[in-house]
Design a protein around this motif. Sequence first.
Motif, PDB file in Angstrom:
ATOM      1  N   LYS A 120       0.616  -1.191  -0.039  1.00 43.50           N
ATOM      2  CA  LYS A 120       0.022   0.174  -0.166  1.00 43.50           C
ATOM      3  C   LYS A 120       0.956   1.282   0.021  1.00 43.50           C
ATOM      4  O   LYS A 120       1.960   1.261   0.284  1.00 43.50           O
ATOM      5  N   ASP A 121       0.304   2.250  -0.570  1.00 44.36           N
ATOM      6  CA  ASP A 121       0.951   3.603  -0.523  1.00 44.36           C
ATOM      7  C   ASP A 121       2.285   3.754  -1.351  1.00 44.36           C
ATOM      8  O   ASP A 121       2.965   4.540  -0.924  1.00 44.36           O
ATOM      9  N   GLY A 122       2.339   2.960  -2.416  1.00 48.89           N
ATOM     10  CA  GLY A 122       3.637   3.097  -3.011  1.00 48.89           C
ATOM     11  C   GLY A 122       3.369   3.039  -4.519  1.00 48.89           C
ATOM     12  O   GLY A 122       2.414   3.406  -4.802  1.00 48.89           O
ATOM     13  N   GLN A 123       4.331   3.080  -5.438  1.00 50.72           N
ATOM     14  CA  GLN A 123       4.459   3.049  -6.710  1.00 50.72           C
ATOM     15  C   GLN A 123       3.602   2.232  -7.089  1.00 50.72           C
ATOM     16  O   GLN A 123       2.908   2.591  -8.151  1.00 50.72           O
ATOM     17  N   ALA A 124       3.173   0.956  -6.962  1.00 51.51           N
ATOM     18  CA  ALA A 124       2.532  -0.282  -7.544  1.00 51.51           C
ATOM     19  C   ALA A 124       0.904   0.307  -7.076  1.00 51.51           C
ATOM     20  O   ALA A 124       0.137   0.105  -8.335  1.00 51.51           O
ATOM     21  N   GLU A 125       0.651   0.674  -5.858  1.00 49.59           N
ATOM     22  CA  GLU A 125      -0.644   1.067  -5.791  1.00 49.59           C
ATOM     23  C   GLU A 125      -1.090   2.249  -6.617  1.00 49.59           C
ATOM     24  O   GLU A 125      -2.054   2.462  -7.109  1.00 49.59           O
ATOM     25  N   ALA A 126      -0.024   3.311  -6.679  1.00 49.34           N
ATOM     26  CA  ALA A 126      -0.669   4.219  -7.883  1.00 49.34           C
ATOM     27  C   ALA A 126      -0.726   3.911  -9.259  1.00 49.34           C
ATOM     28  O   ALA A 126      -1.609   4.338  -9.868  1.00 49.34           O
ATOM     29  N   PHE A 127       0.058   2.822  -9.656  1.00 55.54           N
ATOM     30  CA  PHE A 127      -0.008   2.572 -10.932  1.00 55.54           C
ATOM     31  C   PHE A 127      -1.424   1.761 -11.174  1.00 55.54           C
ATOM     32  O   PHE A 127      -2.293   2.246 -12.110  1.00 55.54           O
ATOM     33  N   TYR A 128      -1.731   1.051 -10.114  1.00 55.25           N
ATOM     34  CA  TYR A 128      -3.243   0.444 -10.263  1.00 55.25           C
ATOM     35  C   TYR A 128      -4.356   1.423 -10.120  1.00 55.25           C
ATOM     36  O   TYR A 128      -5.400   1.322 -10.742  1.00 55.25           O
ATOM     37  N   THR A 129      -4.237   2.298  -9.291  1.00 60.99           N
ATOM     38  CA  THR A 129      -5.199   3.292  -8.897  1.00 60.99           C
ATOM     39  C   THR A 129      -5.313   3.990 -10.300  1.00 60.99           C
ATOM     40  O   THR A 129      -6.618   4.284 -10.840  1.00 60.99           O
ATOM     41  N   LYS A 130      -4.168   4.370 -11.076  1.00 58.61           N
ATOM     42  CA  LYS A 130      -4.335   5.055 -12.286  1.00 58.61           C
ATOM     43  C   LYS A 130      -5.181   4.369 -13.331  1.00 58.61           C
ATOM     44  O   LYS A 130      -5.718   4.681 -14.074  1.00 58.61           O
ATOM     45  N   HIS A 131      -5.197   3.112 -13.151  1.00 53.94           N
ATOM     46  CA  HIS A 131      -5.880   2.130 -14.050  1.00 53.94           C
ATOM     47  C   HIS A 131      -7.305   1.791 -13.563  1.00 53.94           C
ATOM     48  O   HIS A 131      -7.969   0.906 -14.223  1.00 53.94           O
ATOM     49  N   GLY A 132      -7.752   2.352 -12.690  1.00 54.06           N
ATOM     50  CA  GLY A 132      -9.099   2.074 -12.242  1.00 54.06           C
ATOM     51  C   GLY A 132      -9.216   1.188 -10.969  1.00 54.06           C
ATOM     52  O   GLY A 132     -10.355   1.037 -10.709  1.00 54.06           O
ATOM     53  N   TYR A 133      -8.336   0.728 -10.658  1.00 52.39           N
ATOM     54  CA  TYR A 133      -8.469  -0.167  -9.296  1.00 52.39           C
ATOM     55  C   TYR A 133      -8.464   0.448  -8.086  1.00 52.39           C
ATOM     56  O   TYR A 133      -8.110   1.880  -8.074  1.00 52.39           O
ATOM     57  N   GLN A 134      -9.206   0.024  -7.146  1.00 57.19           N
ATOM     58  CA  GLN A 134      -9.332   0.849  -5.825  1.00 57.19           C
ATOM     59  C   GLN A 134      -9.329  -0.386  -4.497  1.00 57.19           C
ATOM     60  O   GLN A 134      -9.501  -1.275  -4.949  1.00 57.19           O
ATOM     61  N   ARG A 135      -8.901   0.196  -3.641  1.00 57.16           N
ATOM     62  CA  ARG A 135      -8.981  -0.379  -2.455  1.00 57.16           C
ATOM     63  C   ARG A 135     -10.225  -1.334  -1.975  1.00 57.16           C
ATOM     64  O   ARG A 135     -11.190  -0.345  -2.007  1.00 57.16           O
ATOM     65  N   SER A 136     -10.608  -2.611  -1.683  1.00 57.86           N
ATOM     66  CA  SER A 136     -11.578  -3.083  -1.389  1.00 57.86           C
ATOM     67  C   SER A 136     -12.192  -2.618  -0.022  1.00 57.86           C
ATOM     68  O   SER A 136     -11.486  -2.494   0.721  1.00 57.86           O
TER      69      SER A 136
END
Length: 146
Positions: A120-136
């Motif tokens: 959480k709170d890193g570059q990978a989370e930012a990548f997924y968030t950019k692509h429409g993913y969100q924390r469940s």
Amino acid sequence: MSEEIQTFTTEYLDQCAHLYIEVFNGEPWSEEWTFETAKARLFEILNTPGFVGFVFKHDELLGFVAGYCKQGQKSKSFYLEEICVRSHKQSQGIGTKLLNQLMDTLTAMKVTSVYLLTKKDGQAEAFYTKHGYQRSQHLILMAKRF
């Protein structure tokens, strides 16, 4: 040679294991994979029923995405096990291209959701968030060490 995305097969297993070590033994992950453990992990994923995976090549293998479909009571979901892009090639669209190829394939397979685990709170989370993913809001990760 032009860039291409191909199906992840055992032909790419050794190259992907080397790439996995390069990426995940580096920052921000700082893990301790060996060639043998990385290859075993990817071999297990590749041989999971419902496997779907792709590699990205441009003169050399630069990235891959891998996971598997799971049947639910009403629909299929996909567990995204790994997405990995050579460290010095990150933030250049390779991960996005792999993710788009994956999503096109999953849509054609009538998969209705994708889930994954990441720091959480890193570059990978930012990548997924950019692509429409969100924390469940409905699921949590639970673990037990022994």
